[in-house]
Design a protein around this motif. Structure first.
Motif, short mmCIF file in Angstrom:
data_model
loop_
_atom_site.label_atom_id
_atom_site.label_comp_id
_atom_site.label_asym_id
_atom_site.label_seq_id
_atom_site.Cartn_x
_atom_site.Cartn_y
_atom_site.Cartn_z
N VAL A 88 -5.56 23.38 0.68
CA VAL A 88 -5.03 22.51 1.73
C VAL A 88 -5.82 21.22 1.66
CG1 VAL A 88 -4.62 22.21 4.19
CG2 VAL A 88 -4.47 24.50 3.19
N VAL A 89 -5.15 20.07 1.60
CA VAL A 89 -5.83 18.80 1.34
C VAL A 89 -5.75 17.87 2.55
CG1 VAL A 89 -6.02 16.81 -0.21
CG2 VAL A 89 -5.18 19.00 -1.10
N LYS A 90 -6.88 17.23 2.83
CA LYS A 90 -6.92 16.24 3.91
C LYS A 90 -7.73 15.03 3.50
CE LYS A 90 -8.40 15.49 8.70
NZ LYS A 90 -9.06 16.08 9.89
N HIS A 91 -7.16 13.84 3.70
CA HIS A 91 -7.92 12.59 3.64
C HIS A 91 -8.19 12.13 5.07
CE1 HIS A 91 -7.96 11.79 -0.62
NE2 HIS A 91 -6.65 11.91 -0.72
N HIS A 92 -9.25 11.35 5.24
CA HIS A 92 -9.67 10.93 6.57
C HIS A 92 -9.35 9.46 6.83
CE1 HIS A 92 -11.85 14.63 7.76
NE2 HIS A 92 -11.94 14.79 6.45
N GLU A 93 -9.68 9.02 8.03
CA GLU A 93 -9.40 7.64 8.42
C GLU A 93 -10.23 6.64 7.61
OE1 GLU A 93 -12.45 7.56 12.27
OE2 GLU A 93 -10.28 7.60 12.58
N GLY A 94 -11.33 7.11 7.01
CA GLY A 94 -12.14 6.24 6.16
C GLY A 94 -11.54 6.02 4.78
N TYR A 95 -10.49 6.76 4.45
CA TYR A 95 -9.76 6.60 3.18
C TYR A 95 -9.18 5.18 3.13
CZ TYR A 95 -6.10 7.97 -0.27
OH TYR A 95 -5.28 8.10 -1.37
N CYS A 96 -9.32 4.52 1.99
CA CYS A 96 -8.94 3.10 1.90
C CYS A 96 -7.45 2.85 2.13
CB CYS A 96 -9.36 2.54 0.55
SG CYS A 96 -11.14 2.34 0.35
#
Length: 344
Positions: A88-96
């Motif tokens: 299960v994959v998650k990027h965060h708000e700091g992702y560009c």
């Protein structure tokens, strides 16, 4: 500001470690975490009783480009696949490429573009009993497929394995796929196309650990040599560099195709950090380079340097069981110095 805050955190952690230096168990644990790529964080969220082990790829904040991050996701998917876990994959708000509001119906930037690899969403994740959280070191497992662990020198074995992982786990979501298929078809049609990828902007700074820059004129000479053989009807150019685009337009005229809506620069600043007054600008920066990659993979030949985008295109091509008729990778080696380090 972010780099200063990270440096302060590093100093505070160093002081903390210094104070704990006499604690043998602490020292052994830290060394083990550092040395062992196959260690993971064990978590237990829910009470659902089943045999599924879930690998939560919780991407750490990074200032890397789209495909540097994407290729890191592939490495973690490889790890999940090796140990028979459902990812299960998650990027965060700091992702560009993250926006401050939902895009395509989701607040998870990974899902802006892709479906979840195992069909398990973040909400469902909380119901599973056996959940293992990723560590960035888990991505290093894939380096065993390469003689040189540098991210810009990848082996055929690596490309083949990442193609297998891509075929198994990576799927565009329906919104992005429909839009992208239409745009790629409209640009290339049924023509046999020679793809060219030129990485400019901040690559011109020759960052430590990054490929030595290849000049546009060398790309032009190589492209003309192959195109003049008569096997191709179009040249597709994917580039972040507006100067390279102008040179190609003069050389190839109406034989050249490219996307008009891409943000480009004629300097040495990355477009990733650009600020343009348009809705969903950061999401669109990701979409544009993702579309470039899929278009490169849809072409019949490829000319490129060492870059995360060109590796991704080669992986994507292999993932559907195809190979380029012509493949030319311009390579002048890697910069190894300490004068100009890539910003974190």
């Amino acid at each position: 500001m972010g780099r200063i805050q990270n440096k302060i955190k590093q100093i505070k952690f160093a002081i903390y470690c210094y104070k704990k230096g006499q604690d043998g168990r602490f020292v052994r644990t830290v060394k083990q975490l550092s040395d062992k790529n196959n260690l993971i964080y064990v978590e237990s969220y829910g009470s659902e009783q089943n045999s599924d082990a879930i690998f939560f790829i919780d991407m750490e904040e990074s200032h890397s480009g789209f495909f540097a991050e994407h290729n890191r996701v592939l490495a973690l998917l490889y790890f999940a696949d090796k140990y028979d876990m459902k990812p299960v994959v998650k990027h965060h708000e700091g992702y560009c490429y993250a926006e401050k509001h939902p895009v395509n119906g989701t607040t998870n930037p990974f899902e802006y573009y892709f479906e979840q690899p195992a069909g398990i969403g973040l909400k469902e994740l909380k119901t599973y009993k056996r959940v293992f959280r990723s560590r960035k070191e888990n991505s290093y497992e894939v380096n065993k497929l390469c003689e040189d662990p540098n991210g810009y020198t990848r082996s055929e074995q690596y490309l083949n394995e990442m193609a297998r992982i891509t075929a198994k786990y990576i799927r565009l979501n329906s919104i992005v796929k429909e839009k992208m298929d239409k745009e790629i078809g409209g640009l290339l049609g049924n023509a046999k196309a020679l793809a060219v990828h030129i990485r400019g902007t901040d690559f011109k700074r020759n960052f430590n650990g990054h490929p030595v820059i290849i000049g546009t004129d060398e790309y032009l000479e190589t492209t003309a040599r192959i195109f003049d053989k008569g096997a191709y009807e179009k040249v597709f150019l994917a580039t972040d560099d507006s100067e390279a685009l102008e040179k190609y337009r003069k050389q190839f005229g109406d034989k050249l195709v490219f996307y008009n809506d891409v943000v480009r620069s004629n300097g040495d600043d990355t477009v990733m950090h650009s600020e343009v007054q348009r809705e969903n600008h950061h999401y669109l920066l990701g979409y544009e380079v993702l579309r470039d990659m899929y278009t490169l993979a849809a072409c019949d030949g490829l000319i490129a340097g060492l870059s995360q985008v060109s590796y991704a295109a080669r992986i994507q091509k292999k993932s559907v069981g195809k190979e380029y008729g012509d493949l030319v990778i311009l390579d002048k080696g890697i910069n190894y110095h300490k004068k100009n380090n890539c910003p974190s």
